[in-house]
Motif scaffolding. Structure first.
Motif, PDB file in Angstrom:
ATOM      1  N   ALA A  31      42.981  71.264  12.862  1.00  0.00           N
ATOM      2  CA  ALA A  31      41.862  72.085  12.410  1.00  0.00           C
ATOM      3  C   ALA A  31      41.652  73.233  13.388  1.00  0.00           C
ATOM      4  CB  ALA A  31      40.585  71.262  12.273  1.00  0.00           C
ATOM      5  N   VAL A  32      41.061  74.317  12.883  1.00  0.00           N
ATOM      6  CA  VAL A  32      40.827  75.513  13.690  1.00  0.00           C
ATOM      7  C   VAL A  32      39.362  75.925  13.575  1.00  0.00           C
ATOM      8  CG1 VAL A  32      41.376  77.974  13.969  1.00  0.00           C
ATOM      9  CG2 VAL A  32      43.192  76.334  13.389  1.00  0.00           C
TER      10      VAL A  32
ATOM     11  N   LEU B  88      46.000  74.531   7.509  1.00  0.00           N
ATOM     12  CA  LEU B  88      44.951  73.995   8.373  1.00  0.00           C
ATOM     13  C   LEU B  88      43.577  74.437   7.869  1.00  0.00           C
ATOM     14  CD1 LEU B  88      46.521  74.835  11.854  1.00  0.00           C
ATOM     15  CD2 LEU B  88      46.530  72.607  10.699  1.00  0.00           C
ATOM     16  N   PRO B  89      42.576  73.565   7.925  1.00  0.00           N
ATOM     17  CA  PRO B  89      41.223  74.007   7.618  1.00  0.00           C
ATOM     18  C   PRO B  89      40.711  74.904   8.739  1.00  0.00           C
ATOM     19  CG  PRO B  89      41.197  71.742   8.393  1.00  0.00           C
ATOM     20  CD  PRO B  89      42.643  72.132   8.271  1.00  0.00           C
ATOM     21  N   VAL B  90      40.078  76.013   8.358  1.00  0.00           N
ATOM     22  CA  VAL B  90      39.594  76.996   9.330  1.00  0.00           C
ATOM     23  C   VAL B  90      38.077  77.130   9.176  1.00  0.00           C
ATOM     24  CG1 VAL B  90      39.809  79.333  10.234  1.00  0.00           C
ATOM     25  CG2 VAL B  90      41.790  78.216   9.175  1.00  0.00           C
ATOM     26  N   ILE B  91      37.359  76.865  10.253  1.00  0.00           N
ATOM     27  CA  ILE B  91      35.898  76.907  10.269  1.00  0.00           C
ATOM     28  C   ILE B  91      35.446  78.146  11.031  1.00  0.00           C
ATOM     29  CG2 ILE B  91      33.800  75.752  11.074  1.00  0.00           C
ATOM     30  CD1 ILE B  91      35.512  73.120  11.014  1.00  0.00           C
ATOM     31  N   ALA B  92      34.559  78.924  10.442  1.00  0.00           N
ATOM     32  CA  ALA B  92      33.941  80.047  11.151  1.00  0.00           C
ATOM     33  C   ALA B  92      32.645  79.556  11.771  1.00  0.00           C
ATOM     34  CB  ALA B  92      33.672  81.200  10.204  1.00  0.00           C
TER      35      ALA B  92
ATOM     36  N   ALA C 271      30.285  72.622  15.276  1.00  0.00           N
ATOM     37  CA  ALA C 271      31.575  73.083  14.760  1.00  0.00           C
ATOM     38  C   ALA C 271      32.696  72.146  15.201  1.00  0.00           C
ATOM     39  CB  ALA C 271      31.854  74.511  15.227  1.00  0.00           C
ATOM     40  N   ARG C 272      32.609  71.701  16.432  1.00  0.00           N
ATOM     41  CA  ARG C 272      33.617  70.769  16.954  1.00  0.00           C
ATOM     42  C   ARG C 272      33.578  69.441  16.183  1.00  0.00           C
ATOM     43  NH1 ARG C 272      38.143  70.418  20.469  1.00  0.00           N
ATOM     44  NH2 ARG C 272      38.564  68.197  20.492  1.00  0.00           N
ATOM     45  N   LYS C 273      32.379  68.928  15.940  1.00  0.00           N
ATOM     46  CA  LYS C 273      32.261  67.678  15.191  1.00  0.00           C
ATOM     47  C   LYS C 273      32.857  67.811  13.794  1.00  0.00           C
ATOM     48  CE  LYS C 273      28.002  66.038  17.421  1.00  0.00           C
ATOM     49  NZ  LYS C 273      26.550  65.773  17.193  1.00  0.00           N
ATOM     50  N   LEU C 274      32.548  68.923  13.136  1.00  0.00           N
ATOM     51  CA  LEU C 274      33.074  69.135  11.788  1.00  0.00           C
ATOM     52  C   LEU C 274      34.589  69.271  11.817  1.00  0.00           C
ATOM     53  CD1 LEU C 274      32.653  69.591   8.784  1.00  0.00           C
ATOM     54  CD2 LEU C 274      32.211  72.009   9.274  1.00  0.00           C
TER      55      LEU C 274
ATOM     56  N   ARG D 247      36.153  65.908  12.166  1.00  0.00           N
ATOM     57  CA  ARG D 247      36.121  65.167  10.902  1.00  0.00           C
ATOM     58  C   ARG D 247      37.249  65.626   9.990  1.00  0.00           C
ATOM     59  NH1 ARG D 247      30.328  66.314   8.797  1.00  0.00           N
ATOM     60  NH2 ARG D 247      31.246  65.546   6.847  1.00  0.00           N
ATOM     61  N   MET D 248      37.459  66.925   9.922  1.00  0.00           N
ATOM     62  CA  MET D 248      38.543  67.454   9.099  1.00  0.00           C
ATOM     63  C   MET D 248      39.903  67.052   9.665  1.00  0.00           C
ATOM     64  SD  MET D 248      37.220  71.273   8.099  1.00  0.00           S
ATOM     65  CE  MET D 248      35.811  71.533   7.009  1.00  0.00           C
ATOM     66  N   ALA D 249      40.016  67.092  10.990  1.00  0.00           N
ATOM     67  CA  ALA D 249      41.278  66.739  11.640  1.00  0.00           C
ATOM     68  C   ALA D 249      41.643  65.289  11.424  1.00  0.00           C
ATOM     69  CB  ALA D 249      41.198  67.045  13.133  1.00  0.00           C
ATOM     70  N   ALA D 250      40.641  64.448  11.205  1.00  0.00           N
ATOM     71  CA  ALA D 250      40.895  63.018  11.004  1.00  0.00           C
ATOM     72  C   ALA D 250      41.371  62.710   9.592  1.00  0.00           C
ATOM     73  CB  ALA D 250      39.625  62.222  11.304  1.00  0.00           C
ATOM     74  N   ALA D 251      41.208  63.651   8.677  1.00  0.00           N
ATOM     75  CA  ALA D 251      41.651  63.442   7.299  1.00  0.00           C
ATOM     76  C   ALA D 251      43.171  63.574   7.213  1.00  0.00           C
ATOM     77  CB  ALA D 251      40.972  64.443   6.371  1.00  0.00           C
ATOM     78  N   ALA D 252      43.743  63.068   6.121  1.00  0.00           N
ATOM     79  CA  ALA D 252      45.193  63.168   5.927  1.00  0.00           C
ATOM     80  C   ALA D 252      45.587  64.642   5.804  1.00  0.00           C
ATOM     81  CB  ALA D 252      45.606  62.407   4.672  1.00  0.00           C
ATOM     82  N   PRO D 253      46.449  65.151   6.704  1.00  0.00           N
ATOM     83  CA  PRO D 253      46.751  66.587   6.712  1.00  0.00           C
ATOM     84  C   PRO D 253      47.379  67.107   5.425  1.00  0.00           C
ATOM     85  CG  PRO D 253      48.237  65.379   8.174  1.00  0.00           C
ATOM     86  CD  PRO D 253      47.160  64.428   7.778  1.00  0.00           C
ATOM     87  N   LEU D 254      48.229  66.322   4.797  1.00  0.00           N
ATOM     88  CA  LEU D 254      48.830  66.778   3.539  1.00  0.00           C
ATOM     89  C   LEU D 254      47.785  66.859   2.435  1.00  0.00           C
ATOM     90  CD1 LEU D 254      52.267  64.895   3.496  1.00  0.00           C
ATOM     91  CD2 LEU D 254      51.819  67.305   4.031  1.00  0.00           C
ATOM     92  N   ALA D 255      46.842  65.926   2.438  1.00  0.00           N
ATOM     93  CA  ALA D 255      45.769  65.956   1.444  1.00  0.00           C
ATOM     94  C   ALA D 255      44.888  67.188   1.650  1.00  0.00           C
ATOM     95  CB  ALA D 255      44.942  64.680   1.520  1.00  0.00           C
ATOM     96  N   VAL D 256      44.572  67.499   2.907  1.00  0.00           N
ATOM     97  CA  VAL D 256      43.753  68.678   3.202  1.00  0.00           C
ATOM     98  C   VAL D 256      44.481  69.944   2.770  1.00  0.00           C
ATOM     99  CG1 VAL D 256      42.761  70.080   5.052  1.00  0.00           C
ATOM    100  CG2 VAL D 256      42.475  67.593   5.091  1.00  0.00           C
TER     101      VAL D 256
END
Length: 255
Positions: free
Chosen positions: A49-50, A97-101, A190-193, A196-205
């Protein structure tokens, strides 16, 4: 890198737009730097995640470095610059990768557009969003394509034509941000979120992101680039940029 700082901690990469003396204005090097940083993280199996934020406490990013626009010589240079920006916004949208602003202050112009390109926007209670490019004779090339589907056509027009600035609470109400948190807690949230995203299955994300964005029309980029190239070449754009640099009101003539 001269406009972006990258820090990787575990599964989360932090991208910091790093020009606080200019309210993190995006210089000419920023666009390829962000693409390169994303590409590096995508190739690193540890990164899941970013988070993107701005250095200091005042701004996420005040947008493109307007003074540098005057350095764009002919139409070829103007078109190449627009294409460079669009490639970067596309890289954020298309990244697996999920990207959070994490918007920690002013997100103006290109800063607001970068937030639109990200997957989720967390705003501090001091955040302010805007797309004021018409004040210098231009329009937000990416924002004019994406903002209508996020905040609606009328809010897009209000922000674009009148330079309306949107506070954090309003940003959540109209869909420009998903959550408001106290400024002191922004990066922790932002780090917590991100974790959480990083813990999900990367291919599913990655697959989910691709499917959600499936109806995004990339061909519009060419139309926007062509329109912005024309606007960059107008008398009004030259006047707007000169007025901004000279800290005076512009005198637009509609040509």
């Amino acid at each position: 890198m001269t406009n972006l700082r990258v820090e990787v901690d575990g599964a989360v990469a932090l991208f910091v737009i790093d020009a606080p003396e200019k309210l993190n204005a995006m210089g000419r090097t920023f666009w390829p730097e962000l693409r390169d940083a994303l590409s590096t993280c995508e190739a690193d199996e540890r990164v899941r995640a970013v988070v993107v934020t701005g250095a200091g406490e005042k701004a996420f990013s005040a947008g493109g470095d307007i003074a540098s626009f005057a350095e764009l010589g002919d139409a070829t240079a103007k078109r190449a610059f627009q294409q460079d920006c669009m490639r970067t916004f596309a890289a954020v949208e298309e990244s697996p990768l999920p990207v959070i602003a994490a918007v920690n202050g002013y997100a103006m112009g290109g800063g607001c557009e970068l937030a639109l390109a990200c997957d989720v926007v967390l705003a501090s209670d001091t955040a302010r969003f805007g797309m004021p490019e018409t004040a210098v004779g231009l329009v937000p090339g990416f924002g004019v394509l994406r903002a209508p589907s996020v905040i609606g056509r009328h809010w897009t027009k209000l922000m674009m034509f009148a330079g309306e600035k949107v506070d954090a609470e309003t940003a959540v109400r109209i869909g420009l941000a998903q959550k408001v948190v106290p400024a002191a807690e922004l990066m922790a949230e932002a780090r917590k979120l991100a974790e959480r995203m990083a813990a999900a299955a990367p291919l599913a994300v990655a697959t989910g992101k691709n499917l959600v964005n499936a109806r995004v029309e990339r061909g519009e980029f060419d139309h926007s680039t062509a329109a912005l190239t024309v606007l960059h070449s107008t008398h009004d754009a030259a006047e707007g940029i000169a007025a901004f640099v000279g800290k005076r009101p512009p005198r637009f003539e509609g040509r």
